[in-house]
Design a protein around this motif. Structure first.
Motif, PDB file in Angstrom:
ATOM      1  N   ASN A 145     -12.445  48.722  91.225  1.00  0.00           N
ATOM      2  CA  ASN A 145     -13.646  48.967  92.017  1.00  0.00           C
ATOM      3  C   ASN A 145     -14.841  48.183  91.494  1.00  0.00           C
ATOM      4  O   ASN A 145     -15.961  48.360  91.977  1.00  0.00           O
ATOM      5  CB  ASN A 145     -13.986  50.461  92.073  1.00  0.00           C
ATOM      6  N   THR A 167     -15.580  48.102  96.959  1.00  0.00           N
ATOM      7  CA  THR A 167     -16.513  48.153  98.086  1.00  0.00           C
ATOM      8  C   THR A 167     -17.759  47.319  97.863  1.00  0.00           C
ATOM      9  O   THR A 167     -18.627  47.272  98.742  1.00  0.00           O
ATOM     10  CB  THR A 167     -16.932  49.606  98.362  1.00  0.00           C
ATOM     11  N   GLY A 186     -12.013  47.446 100.294  1.00  0.00           N
ATOM     12  CA  GLY A 186     -12.485  48.772 100.637  1.00  0.00           C
ATOM     13  C   GLY A 186     -13.401  48.770 101.853  1.00  0.00           C
ATOM     14  O   GLY A 186     -14.025  47.758 102.188  1.00  0.00           O
ATOM     15  N   ASN A 187     -13.472  49.905 102.528  1.00  0.00           N
ATOM     16  CA  ASN A 187     -14.351  50.004 103.692  1.00  0.00           C
ATOM     17  C   ASN A 187     -15.797  49.742 103.301  1.00  0.00           C
ATOM     18  O   ASN A 187     -16.245  50.079 102.217  1.00  0.00           O
ATOM     19  CB  ASN A 187     -14.231  51.396 104.319  1.00  0.00           C
ATOM     20  N   MET A 189     -17.337  46.942 102.626  1.00  0.00           N
ATOM     21  CA  MET A 189     -17.477  45.990 101.533  1.00  0.00           C
ATOM     22  C   MET A 189     -18.799  45.226 101.652  1.00  0.00           C
ATOM     23  O   MET A 189     -19.106  44.641 102.696  1.00  0.00           O
ATOM     24  CB  MET A 189     -16.315  44.994 101.576  1.00  0.00           C
TER      25      MET A 189
END
Length: 398
Positions: A145, A167, A186-187, A189
């Motif tokens: 992440n 993200t 990731g959603n 981004m």
């Protein structure tokens, strides 16, 4: 190899201690988690056997002129080194199902980094200030992440894909000489590259924002394909794009702005259902290929357009007859050299459908209203379908 060895020796220490540097010249295969590697410079490659399990600790070498390869070690949990400062070949981590952390606390310089199929990897540490120099980087299918360890200034190719926890990517990159591809992470981004001034190919998918206030030069293409949360994009300092400008399937996009852009290879803006106006290209004058505009447009303005080598297709689900005359006139004056077609109230304007395909040929008679749509010369929408092309290209980088 001699130049690599010389660079590696310099990385190890000052001239006063060069004579004390020890060098290994044969490839090393590691079969245990805490190997003894009694040399400062490995003028060869290191390969980790797939049987190595637990925590791998690589201590001793400061420089590797060849590769460091770790593949298919399915019981490996961690990788660490407090001594390795540079890897001049490939650093490859692939198909390590249990790997959760990589801690290369002295590492500053890489050539190629390939991190693929690391589904548990959540911690990545490179040096005190991160890796500052690299050539090609691929980060795919990880649990990361945070990529703050990649503190690089310039890169040839950077591919970041299928990292579902990632993200945000904040980077100090200034120059990308080949490819930037950020897709399917990731959603929402968010990408911030506030120092980026030049790039070649840029491909973006599933990105919420792409902030590049200093970007001036794009030597190849800029492609936004399927970014469901992207609402706006601005490249206020870009003056030319050699190949394509593409915005396809960005369903929340409401504004695109290129205030200084004067020339492009070709343009495709299609199926961005909330984009009601194409008016962010006030200085665009030359298009080497063709133009495709398909959507729910109520306004299209290209006031400086003076030379389109290919054709032009403009279809909207709304009544656009007020500005179709502009394109008809441009075709009659040979500003648009290929086929020109501008249509109103086309139900399938966003996707094509029975009202004609989404390309316009480089020659033929222009048409508006109910005319026939043909193909734009040398323009392929297929080259922006990033999902397949990025994954396939990634697998061949090494």
């Amino acid at each position: 190899m001699h130049s690599k060895l010389f660079s590696a020796v310099l990385a190890v220490g000052s001239a006063s201690v060069v004579s004390a540097v020890t060098t290994c010249t044969k490839d090393i295969k590691v079969t245990q988690p805490t190997p003894v590697i009694a040399c400062d410079v490995v003028d060869a490659s290191i390969t980790i056997d797939a049987s190595v399990a637990g925590g791998l600790s690589l201590e001793g070498p400061k420089a590797i002129t060849g590769d460091l390869i770790i593949k298919n070690a399915t019981q490996l949990i961690s990788i660490s080194s407090s001594t390795i400062q540079s890897i001049e070949g490939n650093f490859e981590l692939q198909s390590l199902e249990l790997l959760s952390s990589v801690n290369m606390q002295a590492l500053k310089t890489l050539n190629k980094l390939n991190m693929v199929k690391l589904p548990q990897l959540s911690t990545l540490t490179f040096g005190t200030s991160g890796v500052t120099k690299a050539s090609d980087i691929v980060i795919s299918d990880t649990f990361l992440n945070d990529l703050s360890g990649l503190n690089i200034n310039s890169v040839d190719s950077l591919t970041i894909t299928n990292n579902n926890k990632l993200t945000a990517f904040n980077s100090d990159l200034v120059n990308i000489t080949s490819l930037l591809s950020v897709t399917s992470n990731g959603n929402n981004m968010e990408i911030n590259m506030t120092k980026l001034t030049s790039a070649a190919e840029i491909q973006l998918s599933n990105v919420k924002s792409f902030v590049v206030p200093r970007l001036k030069t794009i030597t190849q293409s800029l492609k936004f394909d399927t970014n469901p949360e992207l609402t706006t994009f601005s490249a206020k300092n870009v003056t030319s794009i050699t190949d394509s400008v593409t915005f396809i399937n960005n369903n929340k996009l409401t504004n695109v702005s290129f205030p200084l852009l004067t020339s492009i290879g070709d343009m495709t803006i299609q199926n961005n259902t909330k984009l009601l106006a194409v008016e962010g290209f006030p200085k665009l004058s030359k298009v080497a290929g063709g133009i495709i505009l398909r959507g729910n447009f109520e306004t299209v303005e290209l006031p400086s357009l003076s030379d389109v080598e290919g054709g032009c297709t403009v279809f909207s689900t709304t009544d656009i007859s007020a500005f179709c005359g502009f394109f008809d006139n441009a075709h009659s004056k040979k500003i648009i050299k290929g086929t020109e077609s501008c249509k109103s109230n086309v139900k399938a304007a966003n996707e094509g459908g029975s009202d004609g395909d989404s390309n316009t040929s480089s020659g033929g008679k222009g048409s508006s209203g109910n005319g026939t749509d043909n193909a734009v010369a040398a323009l392929s929408v297929n080259n922006v379908l990033l999902g397949v092309s990025v994954v396939a290209g990634m697998a061949q980088l090494w």
